[in-house]
Design a protein around this motif. Sequence first.
Motif, PDB file in Angstrom:
ATOM      1  N   VAL A 161       5.283   8.186   4.824  1.00  0.00           N
ATOM      2  CA  VAL A 161       6.913   8.463   5.108  1.00  0.00           C
ATOM      3  C   VAL A 161       6.980   6.875   5.853  1.00  0.00           C
ATOM      4  O   VAL A 161       6.979   7.159   7.337  1.00  0.00           O
ATOM      5  N   ILE A 162       8.184   6.690   5.850  1.00  0.00           N
ATOM      6  CA  ILE A 162       8.636   5.196   6.271  1.00  0.00           C
ATOM      7  C   ILE A 162      10.229   4.719   6.122  1.00  0.00           C
ATOM      8  O   ILE A 162      10.606   5.262   5.078  1.00  0.00           O
ATOM      9  N   LYS A 163      10.589   4.771   7.667  1.00  0.00           N
ATOM     10  CA  LYS A 163      12.242   4.105   7.774  1.00  0.00           C
ATOM     11  C   LYS A 163      12.301   2.898   8.107  1.00  0.00           C
ATOM     12  O   LYS A 163      11.744   2.497   8.621  1.00  0.00           O
ATOM     13  N   LEU A 164      13.311   2.188   7.574  1.00  0.00           N
ATOM     14  CA  LEU A 164      13.802   0.951   7.778  1.00  0.00           C
ATOM     15  C   LEU A 164      15.320   0.497   8.099  1.00  0.00           C
ATOM     16  O   LEU A 164      15.883   1.207   7.693  1.00  0.00           O
TER      17      LEU A 164
ATOM     18  N   ASP B  98      -1.805  13.857  -2.808  1.00  0.00           N
ATOM     19  CA  ASP B  98      -0.554  14.161  -2.348  1.00  0.00           C
ATOM     20  C   ASP B  98       0.206  13.217  -3.127  1.00  0.00           C
ATOM     21  O   ASP B  98       0.336  12.424  -3.464  1.00  0.00           O
ATOM     22  N   TYR B  99       1.259  13.967  -4.047  1.00  0.00           N
ATOM     23  CA  TYR B  99       2.530  12.980  -4.448  1.00  0.00           C
ATOM     24  C   TYR B  99       3.821  13.740  -4.088  1.00  0.00           C
ATOM     25  O   TYR B  99       3.563  14.479  -4.185  1.00  0.00           O
ATOM     26  N   VAL B 100       4.722  12.621  -3.557  1.00  0.00           N
ATOM     27  CA  VAL B 100       5.907  13.072  -3.389  1.00  0.00           C
ATOM     28  C   VAL B 100       7.021  12.711  -4.244  1.00  0.00           C
ATOM     29  O   VAL B 100       6.955  11.882  -5.167  1.00  0.00           O
ATOM     30  N   MET B 101       8.134  13.460  -4.414  1.00  0.00           N
ATOM     31  CA  MET B 101       8.418  13.883  -5.659  1.00  0.00           C
ATOM     32  C   MET B 101       9.846  13.810  -5.149  1.00  0.00           C
ATOM     33  O   MET B 101      10.525  13.326  -6.383  1.00  0.00           O
ATOM     34  N   GLY B 102      10.501  13.908  -3.840  1.00  0.00           N
ATOM     35  CA  GLY B 102      11.757  13.960  -3.973  1.00  0.00           C
ATOM     36  C   GLY B 102      11.522  13.794  -2.378  1.00  0.00           C
ATOM     37  O   GLY B 102      10.989  14.603  -1.618  1.00  0.00           O
TER      38      GLY B 102
ATOM     39  N   SER C 196       0.711  -1.028   0.041  1.00  0.00           N
ATOM     40  CA  SER C 196       0.111   0.445   0.111  1.00  0.00           C
ATOM     41  C   SER C 196       0.545   1.218  -0.069  1.00  0.00           C
ATOM     42  O   SER C 196      -0.263   2.406   0.174  1.00  0.00           O
ATOM     43  N   LEU C 197       1.878   1.129  -0.191  1.00  0.00           N
ATOM     44  CA  LEU C 197       2.845   2.368  -0.544  1.00  0.00           C
ATOM     45  C   LEU C 197       3.398   2.601  -1.825  1.00  0.00           C
ATOM     46  O   LEU C 197       3.434   1.623  -3.052  1.00  0.00           O
ATOM     47  N   ASN C 198       2.467   3.316  -2.521  1.00  0.00           N
ATOM     48  CA  ASN C 198       3.041   3.994  -3.956  1.00  0.00           C
ATOM     49  C   ASN C 198       4.164   4.507  -4.373  1.00  0.00           C
ATOM     50  O   ASN C 198       4.318   6.594  -3.002  1.00  0.00           O
ATOM     51  N   LEU C 199       5.429   4.447  -4.231  1.00  0.00           N
ATOM     52  CA  LEU C 199       6.555   5.458  -5.103  1.00  0.00           C
ATOM     53  C   LEU C 199       6.165   6.215  -5.977  1.00  0.00           C
ATOM     54  O   LEU C 199       5.830   5.504  -6.915  1.00  0.00           O
ATOM     55  N   PHE C 200       6.299   7.528  -6.812  1.00  0.00           N
ATOM     56  CA  PHE C 200       6.705   8.210  -7.417  1.00  0.00           C
ATOM     57  C   PHE C 200       7.425   8.131  -8.869  1.00  0.00           C
ATOM     58  O   PHE C 200       8.502   7.832  -8.701  1.00  0.00           O
ATOM     59  N   ILE C 201       6.870   7.066  -9.710  1.00  0.00           N
ATOM     60  CA  ILE C 201       7.906   6.686 -10.350  1.00  0.00           C
ATOM     61  C   ILE C 201       8.753   7.526 -11.176  1.00  0.00           C
ATOM     62  O   ILE C 201       9.942   7.086 -11.616  1.00  0.00           O
ATOM     63  N   LEU C 202       9.098   8.452 -11.101  1.00  0.00           N
ATOM     64  CA  LEU C 202      10.016   9.561 -11.804  1.00  0.00           C
ATOM     65  C   LEU C 202      10.334  10.216 -11.191  1.00  0.00           C
ATOM     66  O   LEU C 202      11.338  11.427 -11.250  1.00  0.00           O
TER      67      LEU C 202
ATOM     68  N   ILE D  79      17.211   2.721   5.731  1.00  0.00           N
ATOM     69  CA  ILE D  79      16.440   3.424   4.134  1.00  0.00           C
ATOM     70  C   ILE D  79      15.270   3.866   4.436  1.00  0.00           C
ATOM     71  O   ILE D  79      14.228   3.938   5.337  1.00  0.00           O
ATOM     72  N   ILE D  80      15.374   5.269   3.860  1.00  0.00           N
ATOM     73  CA  ILE D  80      14.105   6.463   3.869  1.00  0.00           C
ATOM     74  C   ILE D  80      13.135   5.989   2.637  1.00  0.00           C
ATOM     75  O   ILE D  80      13.736   6.115   1.594  1.00  0.00           O
ATOM     76  N   LEU D  81      11.681   5.892   2.552  1.00  0.00           N
ATOM     77  CA  LEU D  81      10.806   5.785   1.861  1.00  0.00           C
ATOM     78  C   LEU D  81       9.825   6.475   1.944  1.00  0.00           C
ATOM     79  O   LEU D  81       9.068   7.112   3.084  1.00  0.00           O
ATOM     80  N   ALA D  82       9.340   7.287   1.195  1.00  0.00           N
ATOM     81  CA  ALA D  82       8.335   8.811   1.175  1.00  0.00           C
ATOM     82  C   ALA D  82       7.343   8.174  -0.400  1.00  0.00           C
ATOM     83  O   ALA D  82       7.904   8.479  -1.204  1.00  0.00           O
TER      84      ALA D  82
END
Length: 376
Positions: free
Chosen positions: A130-133, A151-155, A97-103, A115-118
């Motif tokens: 935001v998830i920290k691994l 929201d769209y997280v781009m970076g 259920s976490l969608n990373l923006f593809i570009l 690892i930081i994922l947003a």
Amino acid sequence: NAPNTYASDVKQTKDGGYIVSGTTAGVFGNGNGFLMKIDSLGTPTWIKEYNGLKNCYRVFTTPEKGFLTIGYGSVPSTSITEMDSLGNVIWNKKIDSLNLFILGKSCFRRANKEIILAGCKDYGNRHTEVIKLDSVGNIIWSKTYDAGGNDYVMGVYEFNGLIYLIGNSGPNYDGFILVIDQAGNFIRCKRLNSYGSSVYNGMYFDKNQLYFQTVVQCNTGTLCLAILKTDSMLNLHWIKTIASDPAAWGEVFGMLKTEDNNIIMNIEPECYWNPSTTSYSRGGLMKIDTSANIIWTVLNDTISNPFFPISFIRTSDHGYLSVGGTWKLQSVSHINIVKTNSTGISSCSNQNVSCLPCPLAVSYSSAIAPLLTSNP
């Protein structure tokens, strides 16, 4: 050369070559992620394709001379995979259920291997997640924020111990900059109030000065490529437009500091499109100073081989390497890798390019508190 294949990230390896990651799925299709090891001249030494990984969207080198990739497993999910030096899978973890923006550049690996994922969590009105691994993909914490809705997280970037997220939100795709600490606690968030003012995946920092690439609506009604400068508290210093065209706007996929303390940007400026040709991308590099004045712009493509750049790095020989795909008639057709010298020149360069500046119409405001937080 597989149809709909493109590269999305690259890192230089200790042997002077490069590791390239990407997908055979096109932008929104079905396919597999891949890794490709190339030597210093761009010749492939091996290529691995991974069934079940839709996209090896980001790639990082590991101290063990292997690789860590982050991308899609099955949508909506994010997959983290570690490979050895030959691309063989060591382990894989999936986050549902976490969608990373593809570009975008919405993940990074810290010096301590965390690892930081947003991305966006689909609650029916997409909010920022935001998830920290840890180093092997186990969740340390997961928190959710409201940057305006939809929201769209781009970076996502790390600066002075804090985590900065950039993207766009709301019905008009207003750009936002969201800051949290290493525990995921909300610090501040500010927005660009301009229709279509997406803050893309370009962020550059120098001491306490921050620079962001954005797209804003100008007084003419067109969308303009612009640079936004703030201090570390996100207080606005200035916004300056760089280029525009009556029918198109440009994008930046990354910003790096140059050796002479200027800024280099990986660009896909649509204002350089040939109006007599149906929809193709032209990619290259743009160098600006810290006042957003253009020093030079070089396009590294040809009309027959248009370049859609997605990621770039500075190389050990003081040049640059950009990776992406060929985008023509709305179709990504194959991988493009362009190596340049320190002034952006490659064997396919066109230096005779220019765009028109345009007047600016944008406001900048503080806003937004965190929506909710959760811990595993």
